[in-house]
Design a protein around this motif. Structure first.
Motif, PDB file in Angstrom:
ATOM      1  N   CYS A 159      40.022  19.985 -32.203  1.00 18.30           N
ATOM      2  CA  CYS A 159      40.799  18.955 -33.054  1.00 18.30           C
ATOM      3  C   CYS A 159      40.437  17.502 -32.504  1.00 18.30           C
ATOM      4  O   CYS A 159      41.380  16.779 -32.418  1.00 18.30           O
ATOM      5  CB  CYS A 159      42.184  19.480 -33.216  1.00 18.30           C
ATOM      6  SG  CYS A 159      42.578  21.005 -33.616  1.00 18.30           S
ATOM      7  N   THR A 160      39.187  17.182 -32.073  1.00 19.47           N
ATOM      8  CA  THR A 160      38.865  16.051 -31.469  1.00 19.47           C
ATOM      9  C   THR A 160      39.283  14.873 -32.632  1.00 19.47           C
ATOM     10  O   THR A 160      38.851  14.710 -33.633  1.00 19.47           O
ATOM     11  CB  THR A 160      37.342  15.964 -31.069  1.00 19.47           C
ATOM     12  OG1 THR A 160      37.072  17.011 -30.136  1.00 19.47           O
ATOM     13  CG2 THR A 160      37.092  14.660 -30.361  1.00 19.47           C
ATOM     14  N   PHE A 174      53.148  19.428 -30.957  1.00 21.57           N
ATOM     15  CA  PHE A 174      51.985  20.280 -30.779  1.00 21.57           C
ATOM     16  C   PHE A 174      52.171  20.959 -29.443  1.00 21.57           C
ATOM     17  O   PHE A 174      52.071  22.213 -29.511  1.00 21.57           O
ATOM     18  CB  PHE A 174      50.492  19.266 -30.530  1.00 21.57           C
ATOM     19  CG  PHE A 174      49.395  20.108 -30.352  1.00 21.57           C
ATOM     20  CD1 PHE A 174      48.760  20.967 -31.228  1.00 21.57           C
ATOM     21  CD2 PHE A 174      49.143  20.367 -29.162  1.00 21.57           C
ATOM     22  CE1 PHE A 174      47.663  21.640 -31.028  1.00 21.57           C
ATOM     23  CE2 PHE A 174      47.791  21.241 -28.725  1.00 21.57           C
ATOM     24  CZ  PHE A 174      47.469  21.759 -29.814  1.00 21.57           C
ATOM     25  N   ASP A 175      52.405  20.432 -28.328  1.00 19.46           N
ATOM     26  CA  ASP A 175      52.603  21.297 -27.124  1.00 19.46           C
ATOM     27  C   ASP A 175      53.978  22.261 -27.316  1.00 19.46           C
ATOM     28  O   ASP A 175      53.697  23.440 -26.740  1.00 19.46           O
ATOM     29  CB  ASP A 175      53.182  20.243 -25.945  1.00 19.46           C
ATOM     30  CG  ASP A 175      52.105  19.350 -25.555  1.00 19.46           C
ATOM     31  OD1 ASP A 175      50.895  19.627 -25.996  1.00 19.46           O
ATOM     32  OD2 ASP A 175      52.279  18.395 -25.009  1.00 19.46           O
ATOM     33  N   ARG A 228      44.315  19.997 -24.132  1.00 17.48           N
ATOM     34  CA  ARG A 228      44.568  18.748 -24.890  1.00 17.48           C
ATOM     35  C   ARG A 228      44.522  17.426 -23.904  1.00 17.48           C
ATOM     36  O   ARG A 228      45.009  17.586 -22.869  1.00 17.48           O
ATOM     37  CB  ARG A 228      45.882  18.719 -25.487  1.00 17.48           C
ATOM     38  CG  ARG A 228      46.316  17.608 -26.147  1.00 17.48           C
ATOM     39  CD  ARG A 228      47.582  17.699 -26.842  1.00 17.48           C
ATOM     40  NE  ARG A 228      48.795  17.695 -25.776  1.00 17.48           N
ATOM     41  CZ  ARG A 228      49.175  16.620 -25.187  1.00 17.48           C
ATOM     42  NH1 ARG A 228      48.547  15.170 -25.672  1.00 17.48           N
ATOM     43  NH2 ARG A 228      50.118  16.420 -24.539  1.00 17.48           N
ATOM     44  N   TYR A 229      44.034  16.316 -24.396  1.00 13.88           N
ATOM     45  CA  TYR A 229      43.911  15.091 -23.595  1.00 13.88           C
ATOM     46  C   TYR A 229      44.379  14.113 -24.861  1.00 13.88           C
ATOM     47  O   TYR A 229      43.518  13.973 -25.757  1.00 13.88           O
ATOM     48  CB  TYR A 229      42.609  14.756 -23.067  1.00 13.88           C
ATOM     49  CG  TYR A 229      42.600  13.514 -22.343  1.00 13.88           C
ATOM     50  CD1 TYR A 229      43.041  13.204 -21.044  1.00 13.88           C
ATOM     51  CD2 TYR A 229      42.107  12.510 -23.018  1.00 13.88           C
ATOM     52  CE1 TYR A 229      43.234  12.235 -20.662  1.00 13.88           C
ATOM     53  CE2 TYR A 229      42.280  11.171 -22.343  1.00 13.88           C
ATOM     54  CZ  TYR A 229      42.591  11.025 -20.902  1.00 13.88           C
ATOM     55  OH  TYR A 229      42.973   9.755 -20.266  1.00 13.88           O
ATOM     56  N   ALA A 230      45.510  13.346 -24.664  1.00 16.37           N
ATOM     57  CA  ALA A 230      46.017  12.476 -25.629  1.00 16.37           C
ATOM     58  C   ALA A 230      46.096  13.141 -26.935  1.00 16.37           C
ATOM     59  O   ALA A 230      46.427  14.264 -27.090  1.00 16.37           O
ATOM     60  CB  ALA A 230      44.991  11.116 -25.808  1.00 16.37           C
ATOM     61  N   ASP A 231      45.263  12.415 -27.730  1.00 11.87           N
ATOM     62  CA  ASP A 231      45.163  13.101 -29.231  1.00 11.87           C
ATOM     63  C   ASP A 231      44.131  13.920 -29.675  1.00 11.87           C
ATOM     64  O   ASP A 231      43.886  14.649 -30.906  1.00 11.87           O
ATOM     65  CB  ASP A 231      45.129  11.932 -30.399  1.00 11.87           C
ATOM     66  CG  ASP A 231      46.500  11.128 -30.463  1.00 11.87           C
ATOM     67  OD1 ASP A 231      47.481  11.710 -29.884  1.00 11.87           O
ATOM     68  OD2 ASP A 231      46.150   9.948 -30.885  1.00 11.87           O
ATOM     69  N   ASP A 232      43.256  14.339 -28.388  1.00  7.82           N
ATOM     70  CA  ASP A 232      42.109  15.280 -28.810  1.00  7.82           C
ATOM     71  C   ASP A 232      42.652  16.617 -28.201  1.00  7.82           C
ATOM     72  O   ASP A 232      43.071  16.708 -26.977  1.00  7.82           O
ATOM     73  CB  ASP A 232      40.963  14.614 -28.091  1.00  7.82           C
ATOM     74  CG  ASP A 232      40.274  13.540 -28.698  1.00  7.82           C
ATOM     75  OD1 ASP A 232      40.989  12.908 -29.809  1.00  7.82           O
ATOM     76  OD2 ASP A 232      39.627  12.726 -28.122  1.00  7.82           O
ATOM     77  N   SER A 233      42.196  17.719 -28.785  1.00  5.77           N
ATOM     78  CA  SER A 233      42.533  18.938 -28.363  1.00  5.77           C
ATOM     79  C   SER A 233      41.345  19.883 -28.794  1.00  5.77           C
ATOM     80  O   SER A 233      40.693  20.030 -29.748  1.00  5.77           O
ATOM     81  CB  SER A 233      43.853  19.505 -28.891  1.00  5.77           C
ATOM     82  OG  SER A 233      43.938  19.369 -30.009  1.00  5.77           O
ATOM     83  N   LEU A 261      35.810  14.614 -24.679  1.00  7.78           N
ATOM     84  CA  LEU A 261      36.080  13.822 -23.635  1.00  7.78           C
ATOM     85  C   LEU A 261      34.484  13.472 -23.070  1.00  7.78           C
ATOM     86  O   LEU A 261      34.246  13.215 -21.880  1.00  7.78           O
ATOM     87  CB  LEU A 261      36.709  14.630 -22.274  1.00  7.78           C
ATOM     88  CG  LEU A 261      38.056  15.179 -23.002  1.00  7.78           C
ATOM     89  CD1 LEU A 261      38.506  16.023 -21.619  1.00  7.78           C
ATOM     90  CD2 LEU A 261      38.981  14.012 -23.430  1.00  7.78           C
ATOM     91  N   GLY A 262      33.718  12.809 -24.113  1.00 11.37           N
ATOM     92  CA  GLY A 262      32.373  12.233 -23.787  1.00 11.37           C
ATOM     93  C   GLY A 262      31.403  13.168 -23.399  1.00 11.37           C
ATOM     94  O   GLY A 262      30.121  12.650 -23.187  1.00 11.37           O
TER      95      GLY A 262
END
Length: 240
Positions: free
Chosen positions: A16-17, A26-27, A46-51, A111-112
């Protein structure tokens, strides 16, 4: 889902990037869903809005994605349609798709990094291969090239110190196992652009690639892997 350190999962990945989601919503909901609805194992990153979510079974993955979309709609929210995917990813994905005469497992960005189903060439063991997203690598090189032009007439040592911090900072994030070739590529392209700028300082510049090599060696750090695999980094050690 993805599990960057997966070695033993029949994974189905929901990436869900870039999705705009209510993080607390969500959590809490996914924790409840994992305990009370999932038939198999579930992993969530999950990191911020990306999961990225990993499911042991395809049934769980499809059910979760359907129910999560329905739940978001109640709050007037939605997943990004172009960045939410369900893919087969993990230890059994390569063999399973071969048996079905299907193409290689899909990849996903997070994440890159582009995450790829990999296999050891000696033992065939599964591992997650992570490579810097090519578009981000190109964008960073363009950014550095523009900054070099601004610094064109600065002393060589001053530019060298700045470039050292840029390259080392890039390595500090991207120096993960499997990404070594991209690290060398980044250093090579930085070196090439620096030489081009130095030559432009004077029409009669005689700097050649060979003469410039000792300058690059002085200021540009060589790449090396700085981060172990997550299974090593997060391996808990207990004193006995």
């Amino acid at each position: 889902m993805k599990r960057t350190w997966t070695s033993d999962w029949r994974n189905y990945t929901v990436a869900c990037t870039g999705a705009r989601i209510a993080r607390n919503l969500f959590d809490l909901w996914v924790q409840h869903w994992r305990k009370h609805r999932a038939a198999g194992e579930v992993i969530v990153v999950r990191y911020a809005d990306d999961s990225v979510l990993g499911f042991q079974s395809r049934t769980d993955a499809e059910r979760f994605l359907r129910e999560w979309r329905e739940r978001l709609q109640r709050f007037g929210l939605e997943l990004h349609p172009g960045k939410t995917r369900l893919i087969e990813f993990g230890r059994f994905a390569i063999q399973g798709r071969k048996r079905r005469d299907e193409r290689k497992p899909e990849t996903f960005n997070f994440l890159g990094f582009t995450h790829i189903c990999g296999q050891g060439w000696k033992n065939g063991k599964f591992f997650v291969l992570r490579k810097t997203i090519r578009a981000r690598l190109i964008a960073k090189l363009k950014q550095v090239k523009a900054a070099l032009r601004v610094r064109m007439h600065q002393p060589l040592a001053e530019v060298g110190k700045w470039l050292r911090s840029v390259v080392q900072g890039y390595f500090n994030y991207h120096a993960v196992p499997g990404n070594f070739a991209r690290l060398w590529s980044f250093r090579f392209e930085i070196r090439k652009r620096w030489l081009q700028v130095i030559r432009r300082r004077s029409q009669r510049s005689r700097n050649t690639w060979e003469l410039f090599e000792h300058i690059a060696e002085q200021w540009l750090p060589r790449p090396r892997i700085l981060h172990p695999y997550p299974m090593v980094r997060f391996d808990a050690k207990y004193l006995r």
